[in-house]
Motif scaffolding. Structure first.
Motif, PDB file in Angstrom:
ATOM      1  N   ALA A 196      35.466  34.106  41.152  1.00 54.50           N
ATOM      2  CA  ALA A 196      34.837  34.822  42.270  1.00 54.50           C
ATOM      3  C   ALA A 196      35.639  36.069  42.628  1.00 54.50           C
ATOM      4  O   ALA A 196      35.068  37.130  42.905  1.00 54.50           O
ATOM      5  CB  ALA A 196      34.706  33.902  43.478  1.00 54.50           C
ATOM      6  N   ILE A 197      36.950  35.966  42.611  1.00 58.08           N
ATOM      7  CA  ILE A 197      37.811  37.113  42.913  1.00 58.08           C
ATOM      8  C   ILE A 197      37.649  38.192  41.856  1.00 58.08           C
ATOM      9  O   ILE A 197      37.562  39.386  42.168  1.00 58.08           O
ATOM     10  CB  ILE A 197      39.279  36.658  43.055  1.00 58.08           C
ATOM     11  CG1 ILE A 197      39.404  35.775  44.296  1.00 58.08           C
ATOM     12  CG2 ILE A 197      40.224  37.855  43.108  1.00 58.08           C
ATOM     13  CD1 ILE A 197      40.672  34.969  44.372  1.00 58.08           C
ATOM     14  N   LYS A 198      37.579  37.797  40.595  1.00 57.26           N
ATOM     15  CA  LYS A 198      37.361  38.763  39.515  1.00 57.26           C
ATOM     16  C   LYS A 198      36.036  39.494  39.732  1.00 57.26           C
ATOM     17  O   LYS A 198      35.951  40.718  39.578  1.00 57.26           O
ATOM     18  CB  LYS A 198      37.380  38.052  38.160  1.00 57.26           C
ATOM     19  CG  LYS A 198      37.229  38.986  36.972  1.00 57.26           C
ATOM     20  CD  LYS A 198      37.286  38.207  35.660  1.00 57.26           C
ATOM     21  CE  LYS A 198      37.275  39.107  34.446  1.00 57.26           C
ATOM     22  NZ  LYS A 198      36.114  39.969  34.331  1.00 57.26           N
ATOM     23  N   HIS A 199      35.015  38.759  40.130  1.00 59.30           N
ATOM     24  CA  HIS A 199      33.707  39.362  40.404  1.00 59.30           C
ATOM     25  C   HIS A 199      33.801  40.366  41.563  1.00 59.30           C
ATOM     26  O   HIS A 199      33.235  41.464  41.493  1.00 59.30           O
ATOM     27  CB  HIS A 199      32.681  38.268  40.706  1.00 59.30           C
ATOM     28  CG  HIS A 199      31.308  38.785  40.928  1.00 59.30           C
ATOM     29  ND1 HIS A 199      30.528  39.300  39.922  1.00 59.30           N
ATOM     30  CD2 HIS A 199      30.583  38.910  42.067  1.00 59.30           C
ATOM     31  CE1 HIS A 199      29.378  39.708  40.421  1.00 59.30           C
ATOM     32  NE2 HIS A 199      29.385  39.478  41.729  1.00 59.30           N
ATOM     33  N   LEU A 200      34.503  39.999  42.624  1.00 58.13           N
ATOM     34  CA  LEU A 200      34.704  40.902  43.756  1.00 58.13           C
ATOM     35  C   LEU A 200      35.400  42.185  43.309  1.00 58.13           C
ATOM     36  O   LEU A 200      34.938  43.293  43.601  1.00 58.13           O
ATOM     37  CB  LEU A 200      35.546  40.211  44.843  1.00 58.13           C
ATOM     38  CG  LEU A 200      36.099  41.123  45.949  1.00 58.13           C
ATOM     39  CD1 LEU A 200      34.977  41.721  46.785  1.00 58.13           C
ATOM     40  CD2 LEU A 200      37.085  40.363  46.822  1.00 58.13           C
ATOM     41  N   VAL A 201      36.505  42.040  42.611  1.00 62.83           N
ATOM     42  CA  VAL A 201      37.304  43.198  42.189  1.00 62.83           C
ATOM     43  C   VAL A 201      36.499  44.093  41.245  1.00 62.83           C
ATOM     44  O   VAL A 201      36.461  45.321  41.416  1.00 62.83           O
ATOM     45  CB  VAL A 201      38.632  42.732  41.542  1.00 62.83           C
ATOM     46  CG1 VAL A 201      39.358  43.884  40.864  1.00 62.83           C
ATOM     47  CG2 VAL A 201      39.520  42.074  42.597  1.00 62.83           C
ATOM     48  N   ASP A 202      35.840  43.498  40.261  1.00 57.72           N
ATOM     49  CA  ASP A 202      35.044  44.291  39.316  1.00 57.72           C
ATOM     50  C   ASP A 202      33.916  45.042  40.026  1.00 57.72           C
ATOM     51  O   ASP A 202      33.698  46.235  39.786  1.00 57.72           O
ATOM     52  CB  ASP A 202      34.460  43.405  38.213  1.00 57.72           C
ATOM     53  CG  ASP A 202      35.507  42.900  37.230  1.00 57.72           C
ATOM     54  OD1 ASP A 202      36.630  43.446  37.197  1.00 57.72           O
ATOM     55  OD2 ASP A 202      35.194  41.941  36.501  1.00 57.72           O
ATOM     56  N   SER A 203      33.203  44.356  40.902  1.00 53.25           N
ATOM     57  CA  SER A 203      32.089  44.975  41.630  1.00 53.25           C
ATOM     58  C   SER A 203      32.591  46.093  42.536  1.00 53.25           C
ATOM     59  O   SER A 203      31.976  47.167  42.622  1.00 53.25           O
ATOM     60  CB  SER A 203      31.360  43.933  42.483  1.00 53.25           C
ATOM     61  OG  SER A 203      30.852  42.902  41.683  1.00 53.25           O
ATOM     62  N   PHE A 204      33.708  45.849  43.208  1.00 51.68           N
ATOM     63  CA  PHE A 204      34.285  46.845  44.105  1.00 51.68           C
ATOM     64  C   PHE A 204      34.707  48.096  43.333  1.00 51.68           C
ATOM     65  O   PHE A 204      34.376  49.217  43.725  1.00 51.68           O
ATOM     66  CB  PHE A 204      35.480  46.233  44.845  1.00 51.68           C
ATOM     67  CG  PHE A 204      36.330  47.237  45.553  1.00 51.68           C
ATOM     68  CD1 PHE A 204      35.815  47.990  46.598  1.00 51.68           C
ATOM     69  CD2 PHE A 204      37.646  47.439  45.182  1.00 51.68           C
ATOM     70  CE1 PHE A 204      36.603  48.925  47.265  1.00 51.68           C
ATOM     71  CE2 PHE A 204      38.437  48.365  45.832  1.00 51.68           C
ATOM     72  CZ  PHE A 204      37.911  49.105  46.874  1.00 51.68           C
ATOM     73  N   TYR A 205      35.412  47.913  42.229  1.00 51.89           N
ATOM     74  CA  TYR A 205      35.902  49.084  41.497  1.00 51.89           C
ATOM     75  C   TYR A 205      34.792  49.834  40.766  1.00 51.89           C
ATOM     76  O   TYR A 205      34.943  51.017  40.478  1.00 51.89           O
ATOM     77  CB  TYR A 205      37.081  48.718  40.595  1.00 51.89           C
ATOM     78  CG  TYR A 205      38.359  48.646  41.400  1.00 51.89           C
ATOM     79  CD1 TYR A 205      38.939  49.803  41.909  1.00 51.89           C
ATOM     80  CD2 TYR A 205      38.952  47.432  41.710  1.00 51.89           C
ATOM     81  CE1 TYR A 205      40.083  49.756  42.682  1.00 51.89           C
ATOM     82  CE2 TYR A 205      40.100  47.377  42.480  1.00 51.89           C
ATOM     83  CZ  TYR A 205      40.659  48.541  42.965  1.00 51.89           C
ATOM     84  OH  TYR A 205      41.792  48.492  43.737  1.00 51.89           O
ATOM     85  N   GLU A 206      33.669  49.192  40.506  1.00 52.88           N
ATOM     86  CA  GLU A 206      32.498  49.930  40.013  1.00 52.88           C
ATOM     87  C   GLU A 206      32.048  50.921  41.081  1.00 52.88           C
ATOM     88  O   GLU A 206      31.731  52.079  40.770  1.00 52.88           O
ATOM     89  CB  GLU A 206      31.345  48.975  39.689  1.00 52.88           C
ATOM     90  CG  GLU A 206      31.499  48.237  38.385  1.00 52.88           C
ATOM     91  CD  GLU A 206      30.361  47.252  38.145  1.00 52.88           C
ATOM     92  OE1 GLU A 206      29.269  47.415  38.737  1.00 52.88           O
ATOM     93  OE2 GLU A 206      30.573  46.311  37.364  1.00 52.88           O
TER      94      GLU A 206
END
Length: 133
Positions: free
Chosen positions: A11-21
């Motif tokens: 879930a954290i990886k998803h947050l970070v990836d989505s945010f940095y997009e």
């Protein structure tokens, strides 16, 4: 879109990836990352996974000095409160779109604290410290 809880490395990886997009596409903060800092995303993203895992999961995955890179970027291009407000707005937007629950609320509070404190530190360095010298 189904909002999920922020309770695992995935879930954290998803947050970070989505945010940095969002960050990379943003006209204000995107160029700070891509042109000024020339971020190597393959190196930066795993650090951000570890940073947020340490905060959210308490697993001590992150070992580093998170403020230092911002000081170095600030020497090349002055970072202002506008930059931190945009960073926080993008982060908050990502959180509220994709996550729910108490942990997401706590992460929102922590991100707000980080943005405020780092913005104040850099504002002091960029303004007050030079005026006194």
């Amino acid at each position: 879109m189904v909002r999920r809880t922020l309770d695992s490395p995935d879930a954290i990886k998803h947050l970070v990836d989505s945010f940095y997009e969002k960050v990379q596409a943003d006209p204000l903060v995107g160029p700070i990352f891509t042109e000024v800092a020339q971020v190597d995303w393959s190196h930066h993203l795993p650090k951000m996974y570890a940073f947020w895992e340490s905060i959210i999961l308490g697993n001590n995955a992150y070992d580093g000095h998170p403020f230092r890179p911002h000081l170095l970027v600030n020497q090349k291009h002055t970072l202002t409160s506008d930059h931190f407000q945009r960073w926080l707005a993008l982060f908050s937007e990502t959180l509220s779109e994709q996550f729910t629950g108490e942990t997401a609320e706590q992460v929102q509070q922590r991100a707000t604290q980080i943005a405020m404190v780092w913005s104040q530190k850099l504002d002091y360095l960029n303004n007050d410290a030079y005026m006194e010298g």
